[in-house]
Write a protein that holds these residues in place. Structure first.
Motif, mmCIF file in Angstrom:
data_model
loop_
_atom_site.group_PDB
_atom_site.id
_atom_site.type_symbol
_atom_site.label_atom_id
_atom_site.label_comp_id
_atom_site.label_asym_id
_atom_site.label_seq_id
_atom_site.Cartn_x
_atom_site.Cartn_y
_atom_site.Cartn_z
ATOM 1 N N GLY A 1 0.806 -1.157 0.210
ATOM 2 C CA GLY A 1 -0.148 0.156 0.058
ATOM 3 C C GLY A 1 0.796 1.221 0.037
ATOM 4 N N MET A 2 1.967 1.173 0.074
ATOM 5 C CA MET A 2 3.221 2.505 -0.064
ATOM 6 C C MET A 2 3.414 2.539 -1.255
ATOM 7 N N GLU A 3 3.041 1.802 -2.444
ATOM 8 C CA GLU A 3 3.672 2.321 -3.945
ATOM 9 C C GLU A 3 2.058 2.598 -4.603
ATOM 10 N N GLU A 4 2.278 3.661 -5.653
ATOM 11 C CA GLU A 4 1.249 4.003 -6.269
ATOM 12 C C GLU A 4 0.708 2.790 -7.269
ATOM 13 N N GLU A 5 -0.421 2.881 -7.521
ATOM 14 C CA GLU A 5 -1.106 1.859 -8.397
ATOM 15 C C GLU A 5 -0.404 1.746 -9.801
ATOM 16 N N THR A 6 -0.118 3.234 -10.275
ATOM 17 C CA THR A 6 0.796 3.112 -11.527
ATOM 18 C C THR A 6 1.889 2.433 -11.567
ATOM 19 N N VAL A 7 2.649 2.249 -10.553
ATOM 20 C CA VAL A 7 3.817 1.528 -10.433
ATOM 21 C C VAL A 7 3.630 -0.164 -10.840
ATOM 22 N N TYR A 8 2.563 -0.511 -10.268
ATOM 23 C CA TYR A 8 2.342 -1.995 -10.804
ATOM 24 C C TYR A 8 1.733 -2.199 -12.165
ATOM 25 N N GLN A 9 1.170 -1.042 -12.468
ATOM 26 C CA GLN A 9 0.557 -1.117 -13.905
ATOM 27 C C GLN A 9 1.720 -1.064 -14.901
ATOM 28 N N GLU A 10 2.939 -0.388 -14.718
ATOM 29 C CA GLU A 10 3.949 -0.239 -15.594
ATOM 30 C C GLU A 10 4.860 -1.488 -15.371
ATOM 31 N N LEU A 11 4.680 -2.306 -14.248
ATOM 32 C CA LEU A 11 5.308 -3.293 -13.958
ATOM 33 C C LEU A 11 4.708 -4.704 -15.086
ATOM 34 N N TRP A 12 3.531 -4.531 -14.821
ATOM 35 C CA TRP A 12 2.551 -5.631 -15.828
ATOM 36 C C TRP A 12 2.746 -5.280 -17.176
ATOM 37 N N LYS A 13 2.722 -4.205 -17.482
ATOM 38 C CA LYS A 13 2.828 -3.553 -19.044
ATOM 39 C C LYS A 13 4.336 -4.234 -19.582
ATOM 40 N N THR A 14 5.235 -4.078 -18.810
ATOM 41 C CA THR A 14 6.740 -4.350 -19.213
ATOM 42 C C THR A 14 6.830 -5.738 -19.379
#
Length: 735
Positions: free
Chosen positions: A221-234
């Protein structure tokens, strides 16, 4: 005026050196190769003649690295004759210039080390002009570079230590599961299919619990959701993902992990699984924070250091400028700290600094910035107080809190501090000007204090003018002293007769140094000798006086049937010089002078400088047959204590007591003078009364049995040709 090209070249050379040293520090594998490579950089890029590194170990300077010309040279100790400069660099933490044989160079302390015990000796191709602009620039550059090198060595040591720990952890993990990191294998949909023991150790999730779950179990919960979206996109595009994520363990604890995710494909090229390695970076992040703290905080006191203070001051100046507000910089310096540290030991000195820092912190509020700026120097940034009265009250409380007795084991040290205050924008528009003004004010406060400390002062333009005048005077003195070696005649010795009071017979003379400058005229000895001691010019100046007196004594031995003795004043620094005894023996042997005709006047200041060293040198002089005079007896208690430890040939009554005979306070002075005469005779010592200026003083001293005297009433200090006429007569007519 220095040409712009020369200034630019000097700056560019400094930047090249700094860049190469930083690169070397960054990729260094061990401390020895680091120091050797930096030595090489100084010579090849900096165009210095040689560079050597030394560390003080158990009182001896040990070589660490050396480089000269285009080749490495055998490691050996530092050149003879620069021990004082080496020790001063360590003690004060400041760049020193040094001269040895026909060479000169810079001594650069590595001030950022946990223990300040290492220096670089940078040998210059050309003689160093300490008055030049280039010298000031180089000192500043070397000061900063010395801090960076020391900082780099500290980080290298930490890095090597942590590298060893990391390798041990890797070996341990490999022994358990052949993998040093947590490994996770998921399906293409992100469902966990495999974790190793390292994963369990890291996250707290056993394999049986983790299988069938997704990596969402680690989300903090300490990371922005956009961080995970970028991870899965990559990774969805089949690319590797590398990054850092703050995750949460099963128990709820947060940890920072370095993530590396790659994909596995089937024979058709379709992604079937993802492989993630996860490394715990918590310890690494911790050490990064510690390194940042070491960079900006003092390791001894825990206070902000000069770098952080400068940063905060720059921001405060910018804010005050925008708000049209004042701010105050306070420079606090412990009085006589160098002497306290030398006498009590450096460990006690460090503990004293910690306690002083604590006491100052008690007075200040959280909105103030207190920093340790140098060895015994503290800086305070004050932004909230609105007027000088509030500042004066605060600084008074600070100095009062510092003042007092500090106990260390079975001993105690009395401590005071002095402070100087500068005001923005009245005394400067930038940090450098404000710091200089505060330091100047502190020096004025200390010099004006009756007991040598415990006062504070605000900066004034008068101080700036005095500083310029002092610098000008110091330059004149240095040039005149340097001219001695070239046959300069501005300095000369005058001789004041010492007569037997009963007969008027001249028995000896006191050699007194005089300076007649072509611009300043005749300069008071009290003024130029004090300046010479502050700037270490007392060594050549004292050597000139001593050799001149001994050579004159040799001429009197040749030309007069009765040759009087000569008394010479010796400074504290001459007395502490290890080479003093050998130089004196050579001088006496070369002139053929009888040692019994040479007298040394020993002041209380010399006696208090170093008890063991003082007694050793006094015994050496006595063994050589030189007569010893205890000067200014009665002006302090320490000299009386030394009468119990060492035998003197002559006691001199201080002129302050002699001059008071016949005045309103003469009764007490008469009693003191009579007591000293009785004391001297009881110790089988002769007595000389100095400063005799009236017939009444002379008659009283004769009546009390005083043996000898000198003063304007008998004869003033005279040039040698005039003194020779008195000497030819043999005596002075007494009333």
């Amino acid at each position: 005026m220095r040409a712009p090209e020369e200034e630019r070249e000097l700056g560019e050379q400094g930047l090249r050196l700094q860049a190469l040293c930083r690169q070397t520090i960054l990729y260094a594998q061990n401390e020895t190769s680091l120091l050797q490579q930096i030595s090489k950089i100084f010579v090849q890029t900096g165009r210095y003649r040689s560079a050597s590194a030394y560390r003080l170990e158990e009182g001896r300077w040990q070589p660490l690295a050396a480089y000269t010309g285009a080749v490495a040279v055998p490691f050996q100790g530092p050149p003879a004759g620069i021990e004082t400069e080496l020790n001063r660099a360590i003690l004060e933490g400041e760049v020193q210039s040094a001269d040895w044989q026909d060479r000169s160079g810079f001594i650069v302390p590595l001030t950022s080390l946990e223990r300040r015990d290492s220096v670089y000796l940078i040998e210059s191709d050309t003689p160093i002009d300490t008055e030049s602009y280039e010298f000031a620039v180089q000192c500043q550059f070397f000061r900063e570079l010395g801090e960076e090198i020391g900082y780099g060595i500290t980080i290298l040591r930490e890095r090597l230590l942590h590298l060893d720990l990391f390798r041990q952890n890797q070996l341990f993990a490999k022994a358990l599961e052949q993998s040093p990191v947590a490994c996770v294998i998921t399906s293409a949909e992100g469902v966990i299919e495999y974790v190793n023991d390292r994963f369990t150790l890291l996250t707290g999730y056993p394999a049986v619990e983790a299988r069938g779950e997704t990596l969402r179990i680690l989300k903090s919960g300490m990371e922005e959701e956009t961080v995970y979206q970028e991870l899965w996109k990559t990774i969805g595009q089949g690319k590797n993902y590398r990054g850092e994520l703050i995750n949460r363990k099963k128990g709820g604890e947060l940890f920072t992990a370095r993530i590396n995710i790659s994909s596995l494909r089937d024979t058709r090229g379709l992604i079937t699984h993802y492989v993630m390695t996860m490394e715990d970076m918590t310890l690494e992040k911790y050490y990064e924070q510690q390194i940042d703290r070491f960079r900006y905080y003092d390791s001894l006191t825990g206070l902000p250091n000069r770098f952080l203070f400068f940063d905060r001051l720059e921001h405060a100046i910018q804010k005050a400028g925008n708000d049209r507000a004042k701010l105050y910089v306070v420079f606090v310096d412990i009085d006589n700290f160098t002497e306290i540290s030398r006498v009590t030991g450096y460990e006690t000195g460090d503990e004293l600094l910690r306690r002083v820092a604590e006491r100052i912190q008690w007075v200040l509020s959280p909105v103030h910035t207190l920093a340790r700026f140098g060895n015994d120097e503290f800086m305070i940034l004050i932004e909230k107080e609105e007027n000088a009265g509030e500042i004066s009250s605060l600084v008074s409380r600070i100095l009062h809190s510092v003042k007092g007795s500090y106990g260390f084991g079975g001993s105690a040290v009395n401590v005071t501090a002095s402070a100087g205050i500068s005001v923005y924008p009245d005394n400067g528009s930038d940090s450098r000007e404000l710091l200089q003004a505060a330091e100047m004010a502190q020096l004025r406060a200390r010099s004006s204090a009756q007991d040598g400390g415990g006062e504070f002062a605000f900066f004034s333009e008068e101080m700036q003018n005095d500083a310029r005048e002092s610098m000008r005077f110091g330059t004149y003195l240095r040039r005149s002293v340097e001219s001695i070696a070239l046959g300069g005649t501005e300095f000369e010795l005058h001789y004041q007769p010492v007569v037997e009071l009963k007969t008027g017979r001249i028995v000896s003379a006191e050699a007194l140094l005089r300076w007649n400058h072509r611009r300043l005229g005749s300069v008071s000895p009290e003024k130029f000798i004090a300046e010479a001691e502050r700037n270490d010019l007392i060594y050549p100046l004292g050597g000139f006086a001593l050799s001149g007196a001994v050579e004159q004594l040799a001429r009197w031995q040749r030309n007069f049937e009765f040759a009087p003795g000569i008394a010479v004043n010796v400074s504290v620094k001459q007395f502490q010089d290890p080479a003093f005894g050998g130089q004196l023996r050579a001088l006496l042997a070369g002139t053929g002078v009888s040692p019994s005709l040479l007298e040394f006047e020993i002041t209380e200041r010399v006696l208090m400088s170093d008890t063991d060293r003082t007694l050793s040198v006094l015994q050496l002089l006595r063994d050589m047959g030189i007569r010893l005079l205890l000067d200014d007896l009665g002006s302090g208690y320490s000299s009386l204590q030394y009468l119990l430890k060492f035998r003197f040939d002559v006691l001199k009554i201080d002129r302050s007591f002699v001059s008071s005979i016949g005045s309103d306070v003469g009764t007490q002075s008469r009693e003191v003078s009579r007591s000293i005469i009785d004391l001297a005779h009881s110790l089988n010592c002769d007595v000389i009364a100095e400063g005799i200026e009236t017939a009444e003083q002379l008659r009283y001293l004769i009546d009390q049995g005083c043996d000898y005297g000198q003063g304007f009433f008998l004869a003033r200090p005279l040039p040698v040709d005039q003194f020779n006429k008195l000497l030819a007569a043999g005596r002075i007519e007494l009333p």
